[in-house]
Design an enzyme around this catalytic site. Structure first.
Site, mmCIF file in Angstrom:
data_model
loop_
_atom_site.group_PDB
_atom_site.id
_atom_site.type_symbol
_atom_site.label_atom_id
_atom_site.label_comp_id
_atom_site.label_asym_id
_atom_site.label_seq_id
_atom_site.Cartn_x
_atom_site.Cartn_y
_atom_site.Cartn_z
ATOM 1 N N GLY A 71 0.834 -1.196 0.000
ATOM 2 C CA GLY A 71 0.000 0.000 0.000
ATOM 3 C C GLY A 71 0.870 1.247 0.000
ATOM 4 O O GLY A 71 0.560 2.241 -0.657
ATOM 5 N N ALA A 200 -3.064 -5.972 0.155
ATOM 6 C CA ALA A 200 -3.692 -7.284 0.314
ATOM 7 C C ALA A 200 -3.768 -7.755 1.773
ATOM 8 O O ALA A 200 -4.751 -8.378 2.181
ATOM 9 C CB ALA A 200 -2.928 -8.318 -0.514
ATOM 10 N N HIS A 201 -2.736 -7.443 2.568
ATOM 11 C CA HIS A 201 -2.718 -7.996 3.930
ATOM 12 C C HIS A 201 -3.759 -7.351 4.837
ATOM 13 O O HIS A 201 -3.981 -7.808 5.955
ATOM 14 C CB HIS A 201 -1.310 -7.908 4.547
ATOM 15 C CG HIS A 201 -0.904 -6.537 4.969
ATOM 16 N ND1 HIS A 201 -0.704 -6.212 6.294
ATOM 17 C CD2 HIS A 201 -0.664 -5.418 4.274
ATOM 18 C CE1 HIS A 201 -0.342 -4.944 6.369
ATOM 19 N NE2 HIS A 201 -0.303 -4.441 5.158
ATOM 20 N N THR A 237 10.126 -8.140 -12.052
ATOM 21 C CA THR A 237 9.448 -9.422 -12.223
ATOM 22 C C THR A 237 8.339 -9.540 -11.180
ATOM 23 O O THR A 237 8.558 -9.308 -9.999
ATOM 24 C CB THR A 237 10.450 -10.582 -12.082
ATOM 25 O OG1 THR A 237 11.437 -10.426 -13.097
ATOM 26 C CG2 THR A 237 9.776 -11.928 -12.225
ATOM 27 N N CYS A 324 5.421 7.238 23.292
ATOM 28 C CA CYS A 324 6.354 6.211 23.755
ATOM 29 C C CYS A 324 6.278 4.936 22.932
ATOM 30 O O CYS A 324 7.240 4.185 22.859
ATOM 31 C CB CYS A 324 6.069 5.854 25.203
ATOM 32 S SG CYS A 324 6.135 7.263 26.289
#
Lengths: 399, 122
Positions: A71, A200-201, A237, A324
């Site tokens: 993304g 996709a994830h 590729t 933090c």
């Protein structure tokens, strides 16, 4: 111990069906899609099938989908690619303060390269007002990029309205839909966007696979130069198994979306209702226009990373936008832009549910979370309030 | 990210609380950008006989607070003043680099508590 993964905005496990679809493309159908013999043709066919599946998820044509590695790459590609392609028309770009770092830092890159960037303010719910977008447009504006939904506070932006404004003014409109695509209905025609990023994830596909929708006929300057892959717009590729996985995940997300949304929304509302009983805790983001699986809060007088770690010790995994818990040690710019004070932003906590979340998971969270808050507040010097302001603006705890 | 020692002190912090009749109180830090530590000491015959803390902050900040209270209990004022940020970090088996600056406030808070004690004694 029960394990509750409530950090689905960070990433998701692969769906087993996606895994099964991907596996043949690692060792059997391993060919390079550019190769002319049958092994290459098989890989090429698999990619084109996936392109169709991803296109169907957002109601675009298959030829309008360019696969990327993430993304973040899609966002970099959209911002740079359009700003550069249209620089002869103008050098003004509009983004909002709700954007992901991959948009914000791409915008900062453009600033260094001589572009002018407007970072739009948002309201207390994190909404980018279409009227403010309209007012910020100049003769030089070539691109507007507004996130579809915020992974930090869950707010869904009025993309359709902003899209209408952009179209009226003849300006290219991109939306970062990484948190939205695959989780809520996303239709590029209905939204009126020219470009749209996804990953996709975020919907049970593999990591390392993303896509950029580019409306037919729109010229974009490549981010990666090289061979003729993706019609010469994205060299390298192809990551065939990941692309196949993204396609399968898109297909499943489309088929199962209504059911997933309904279940998430039910559980999320139960979570928000249960948590709102705790004192000095506030929902962040829009109360209604929010991602169905997203519940985010600020908890007063304690700090997010400490909450995260104590929750993790109970098997509950969440996220935080506190200074933090960030590597840069800076409070979430999104929360600050919504007017949340920097003290309160420290108490940020985000729960994002998934298709595997259950009623029992929520019950467990609602039993453990108040105890974590209680424990940390007992340790906090601010449990009675933020105290008085000192000389250098520091908060002096009350005795 | 954190050592087992840090996690131990964070999840089971020692000496949490306040001392109502403390001889010295020291506060260090700022909640707008990071952590805040407050240390209470009780002193008798130049020796720290009791110490408690309250901390707003991350896991490291809480572990540092807990560790420093363990280190100073029973020490003389001079021995306590000799405790540095590095001592505390080393006793915890190390802290992540980015936490050394903003979360390692124990030694500074302790010094402030001792200054407070000394100013009251005068």
């Amino acid at each position: 111990m029960r394990k509750c993964y409530f950090d689905h905005v960070a990433t998701n496990p692969l769906d087993r069906r996606v895994f099964d679809a991907m596996t043949p493309y690692f060792m059997e159908a391993f060919g390079n899609p550019l190769s002319l013999y049958d092994l290459g043709a098989k890989a090429k066919e698999a990619i084109e099938n996936a392109r169709g599946q991803v296109a169907a998820l957002i109601n675009s044509k298959a030829s309008e989908i360019i696969f990327t590695s993430s993304g973040a790459e899609a966002n970099n590609f959209a911002l740079r690619g359009i700003a550069l392609a249209r620089q002869h028309e103008g050098k003004h770009v509009i983004v909002s303060k709700m954007e992901h770092h991959s948009i914000l830092n791409s915008a900062r890159f453009l600033e260094k390269a001589g572009f002018v960037v407007t970072f739009l303010p948002v309201d207390k719910h994190g909404i980018v007002e279409p009227e403010i977008v309209k007012k910020s447009i100049t003769k030089e504006t070539t691109l507007i990029s507004i996130t579809h939904a915020s992974s930090e506070v869950g707010t869904i932006e009025p993309i359709k309205e902003i899209g209408r404004i952009a179209k009226e003014k003849g300006i290219i409109f991109h939306t970062d839909a990484v948190a939205a695509a695959g989780n809520i209905p996303v239709d590029v025609k209905e939204l009126g966007v020219d470009l749209l990023s996804m990953a996709a994830h975020q919907f049970y596909g593999p990591k390392g696979a993303g896509a950029l929708y580019v409306r037919e006929g729109l010229r974009i300057v490549p981010l990666i130069y090289g061979g003729i892959q993706e019609n010469g717009r994205r060299a390298g590729t192809e990551n065939v198994p990941a692309i196949v996985g993204m396609g399968k995940a898109a297909e499943l997300a489309k088929d199962e979306m209504a059911a997933r949304m309904e279940q998430s929304k039910k559980l999320r509302d139960k979570l928000i209702k249960g948590v709102s009983g705790i004192e000095n805790i506030y929902l962040t983001g829009h109360p209604e226009n929010r991602l169905p699986a997203h519940a985010s809060f600020t908890v007063e007088f304690i700090e997010g990373e400490a909450m995260l770690l104590l929750l993790a010790a109970k098997g509950i995994y969440a996220a935080s936008g506190s200074a933090c818990s960030s590597k840069a040690l800076k409070a979430s710019p999104v929360l600050l832009s919504m007017g949340v004070s920097s003290n309160l932003a420290q108490g940020s906590i985000v729960f994002s549910l998934g298709k595997g979340s259950t009623e029992e998971d929520i019950d467990y969270l609602l039993a453990e979370f108040p105890q974590v808050i209680k424990r940390l507040r007992e340790m906090s010097p601010y449990a009675k309030g933020w105290g008085t302001k000192g000389e250098s603006g520091e908060c002096i705890p009350q005795k | 990210m954190y050592t087992a020692k840090v996690m131990d002190h964070f999840t089971n912090p020692r000496n949490v609380g306040e001392i109502p009749d403390a001889d010295g109180i020291g506060t260090e830090g700022n909640p707008t950008c990071g952590d805040v530590m407050q240390i209470f000491i009780k002193v008798k015959d130049d020796r720290i006989i009791d110490v408690k803390f309250k901390t707003f902050g991350c896991g490291a900040a809480i572990a540092v607070s807990s560790m420093i209270t363990e280190l100073v209990k029973g020490k003389t004022i001079d021995e306590a003043l000799a405790i540095s940020k590095e001592t505390v970090a080393n006793e915890l088996g190390g802290l992540p680099a980015q936490k050394m600056h903003c979360s390692n406030l124990g030694a500074d808070a302790l010094k402030k508590a001792i200054e407070d004690y000394r100013s009251k004694k005068k």
